[in-house]
Design a protein around this motif. Structure first.
Motif, PDB file in Angstrom:
ATOM      1  N   THR A   1      -7.351   3.087  -1.215  1.00  0.00           N
ATOM      2  CA  THR A   1      -7.223   1.543  -0.785  1.00  0.00           C
ATOM      3  C   THR A   1      -8.185   0.807  -1.585  1.00  0.00           C
ATOM      4  O   THR A   1      -7.901  -0.218  -1.998  1.00  0.00           O
ATOM      5  CB  THR A   1      -7.638   1.252   0.712  1.00  0.00           C
ATOM      6  OG1 THR A   1      -6.602   2.169   1.576  1.00  0.00           O
ATOM      7  CG2 THR A   1      -7.130  -0.251   1.025  1.00  0.00           C
TER       8      THR A   1
ATOM      9  N   SER B   1      -2.871   5.061   8.406  1.00  0.00           N
ATOM     10  CA  SER B   1      -3.272   6.172   8.773  1.00  0.00           C
ATOM     11  C   SER B   1      -2.907   6.433  10.377  1.00  0.00           C
ATOM     12  O   SER B   1      -2.419   7.616  10.607  1.00  0.00           O
ATOM     13  CB  SER B   1      -4.753   6.451   8.396  1.00  0.00           C
ATOM     14  OG  SER B   1      -5.122   7.838   8.752  1.00  0.00           O
TER      15      SER B   1
ATOM     16  N   LEU C   1       0.766  -1.225  -0.062  1.00  0.00           N
ATOM     17  CA  LEU C   1      -0.163  -0.146   0.009  1.00  0.00           C
ATOM     18  C   LEU C   1       0.738   1.348  -0.051  1.00  0.00           C
ATOM     19  O   LEU C   1       0.490   2.190  -0.457  1.00  0.00           O
ATOM     20  CB  LEU C   1      -0.893   0.115   1.147  1.00  0.00           C
ATOM     21  CG  LEU C   1      -2.285  -0.987   1.326  1.00  0.00           C
ATOM     22  CD1 LEU C   1      -2.743  -1.022   2.665  1.00  0.00           C
ATOM     23  CD2 LEU C   1      -3.092  -0.719   0.061  1.00  0.00           C
TER      24      LEU C   1
ATOM     25  N   LEU D   1      -1.490   7.707  -1.980  1.00  0.00           N
ATOM     26  CA  LEU D   1      -1.796   7.243  -0.420  1.00  0.00           C
ATOM     27  C   LEU D   1      -0.853   8.021   0.344  1.00  0.00           C
ATOM     28  O   LEU D   1      -1.135   8.367   1.714  1.00  0.00           O
ATOM     29  CB  LEU D   1      -1.901   5.809  -0.361  1.00  0.00           C
ATOM     30  CG  LEU D   1      -2.221   5.230   1.090  1.00  0.00           C
ATOM     31  CD1 LEU D   1      -3.454   5.817   1.640  1.00  0.00           C
ATOM     32  CD2 LEU D   1      -2.076   3.821   1.152  1.00  0.00           C
TER      33      LEU D   1
ATOM     34  N   ALA E   1      -5.211  -0.051   5.624  1.00  0.00           N
ATOM     35  CA  ALA E   1      -4.921   1.181   5.388  1.00  0.00           C
ATOM     36  C   ALA E   1      -5.259   2.300   6.622  1.00  0.00           C
ATOM     37  O   ALA E   1      -4.429   3.236   6.956  1.00  0.00           O
ATOM     38  CB  ALA E   1      -6.092   1.678   4.274  1.00  0.00           C
TER      39      ALA E   1
ATOM     40  N   ILE F   1      -7.768   8.281   1.877  1.00  0.00           N
ATOM     41  CA  ILE F   1      -7.244   7.009   2.380  1.00  0.00           C
ATOM     42  C   ILE F   1      -7.978   5.649   2.096  1.00  0.00           C
ATOM     43  O   ILE F   1      -7.576   4.875   1.429  1.00  0.00           O
ATOM     44  CB  ILE F   1      -6.833   7.005   3.759  1.00  0.00           C
ATOM     45  CG1 ILE F   1      -5.643   8.021   4.246  1.00  0.00           C
ATOM     46  CG2 ILE F   1      -6.459   5.670   4.526  1.00  0.00           C
ATOM     47  CD1 ILE F   1      -5.601   8.357   5.435  1.00  0.00           C
TER      48      ILE F   1
END
Length: 492
Positions: A399, A423, A273, A279, A419, A395
């Motif tokens: 994802t 964060s 990710l 992101l 995800a 976010i």
């Protein structure tokens, strides 16, 4: 717990051991109740964090015996300890969240840890006990934020996620306001222990909510046909159309690209990710927001005490100016859902730099200076909302696109939990860095240089935001996904 109460709060059907549905299934699994439960859990977490912010400097000196000249350092250390524990637990809780069916279990476990940490803070008479309590608070916070937001995204469609997150932000803001405010008032008027009595009240209410709600994935087994169709329609809305990919397939690609693709698939999702630049820019926003929040938590009580001679009550009241303007969060979320996050986020960074830099003008004790401080903090709170809410929704959308483009790499639970874990990781990293950066900069270089550093950082953050948020700007004319450029997939 009585049999009737246990049947209402945690029915066997929620674990799959009973074929009959729990009571008030529709109400307890509704979007309204789930958002309310998530919002109150966030409120409680932030309230417990903030209620002792104005109390810590005074308790360190009067209760534990820290010399006045060391109070600022210990205040920053305690706040940074909270952020460090939040950092460590966030990614793990995201990984766990994507691999278990009932996310309610870690949600409830975090509540128990919060209660234990609050009790330890209440009884602490040494710095070791305070540090341990803050570590437990941070650990539970990592679980609460990651699991609660994942539970909410299971229920709320992507097109309305920004607005729902706006309500969560209001709850967060209420916690930020009420924590320091009530902590300062109660400590000043009724003493140390009354601060924690109120904390336990909110923990009890939060416990009722967490026991009562039913997750969307659990409720779908018993909902009527109409509701099942609604859930399917919501799922359809949440899934953007796959972008049209130009170029050759993997089988036709060069040996190097095929090798890179195989390596990419074998890496843990939480690592892959991070390969999405879009992101990464959103995660930077989470980090910066936490630096601002925790940085001011660590320095404002000391600054107003030294500059204006304010006590803990007044130090708590000044946080009202910073947080009350965030009541516009649902509106910002709705606008971001409608128009995309790029320009709202960029405007938030750029405009936030203005009050940050102008805070340098607050340097002596007068009525005009106090009014100026309050006005600048209010502007900072309002402008900060412009980038905070769109970033949260960004976010999730990054994802969502990434997992659809790489379906075989992720488990059936997807990667939303991981995800949000990332964060939280960057948010908690900001909570660790913020108090240290601002606290020690304030002591070494003064208030004016501290806010100047924050202002310059906010301006610089505008550049990657314009380029990447909402999709890479140089590709927005050729690749569109559900009204938002497909920066995430393109970045793979």
């Amino acid at each position: 717990m009585s049999p009737k109460l246990s049947q209402v709060c945690f029915h066997k059907s929620e674990t799959g051991s009973s074929p009959s549905p729990p009571r008030a299934l529709y109400q307890r699994s509704s979007k309204f109740f789930i958002v309310l439960t998530v919002a109150f859990s966030i409120f409680t977490d932030i309230f417990l964090y903030g209620v002792i912010v104005p109390v810590i400097p005074f308790a360190l000196h009067h209760r534990i015996g820290i010399p006045p000249e060391r109070v600022q350092a210990w205040t920053s250390i305690l706040l940074a300890t909270f952020g460090g524990a939040l950092l460590v637990c966030s990614v793990f809780s995201g990984w766990l969240c994507d691999r278990i069916h009932l996310r309610k279990w870690p949600f409830l476990g975090a509540l128990l840890i919060q209660g234990a940490a609050t009790l330890m803070l209440c009884l602490a008479t040494s710095t070791a006990a305070l540090l341990t309590a803050r570590i437990l608070q941070g650990a539970s916070g990592g679980v609460v934020w990651t699991v609660s937001l994942t539970i909410m995204t299971d229920k709320v469609e992507s097109a309305g996620l920004g607005q729902a997150l706006g309500y969560v932000a209001i709850a967060r803001s209420l916690g930020v306001v009420m924590g320091p405010l009530l902590g300062g008032v109660l400590y000043e008027r009724t003493g140390y222990y009354s601060v924690f009595a109120l904390s336990f009240v909110f923990l009890a209410i939060d416990g009722v909510f967490r026991l009562s709600f039913i997750e969307a994935r659990t409720a779908s087994k018993w909902l009527a046909t109409k509701n099942t169709e609604d859930l399917a329609e919501t799922t359809t809305k949440k899934e953007p159309n796959k972008p049209v990919r130009r170029g050759s397939s993997i089988s036709e690609a060069s040996p190097f690209r095929r090798y890179a693709h195989r390596v990419h698939r074998r890496l843990p999702p939480v690592i892959t990710l991070l390969a999405d630049l879009r992101l990464d820019v959103a995660l930077w926003g989470s980090f910066l927001q936490a630096v601002f929040m925790s940085g001011f938590d660590a320095t404002i009580p000391i600054f107003v005490s030294r500059t204006f001679g304010w006590n803990s009550l007044a130090a708590g009241l000044i946080f009202l100016a910073l947080v009350v303007p965030t009541c516009i969060s649902p509106i910002i979320g709705w606008l971001s859902d409608k128009h995309g996050p790029r320009w709202y986020t960029a405007a938030g960074y750029l405009l936030s730099a203005i009050p940050l830099i102008l805070l340098r003008l607050v340097d002596h004790d007068s009525t005009q200076q106090k009014v100026l401080l309050g006005a600048l903090l209010a502007l900072l709170g309002a402008f900060g909302t412009l980038f905070e809410i769109p970033i949260w929704a960004e976010i999730f959308r990054c994802t969502e696109i990434w997992t659809m483009a790489n379906p075989r790499q992720y488990s059936a639970g997807g990667a939303v939990g991981q995800a949000y874990g990332l964060s939280n990781f960057f948010y908690s990293l900001g909570f660790t860095v913020g108090p240290l950066l601002t606290g020690f900069t304030y002591e070494a270089a003064g208030w004016s240089n501290m806010v100047l550093v924050l202002g310059i950082t906010s301006v610089v953050s505008t550049i990657p935001t314009v380029l990447c948020t909402g999709g890479y700007i140089w590709r927005r004319k050729t690749e569109r996904v559900d009204g938002v450029s497909d920066g995430g997939v393109a970045g793979s």
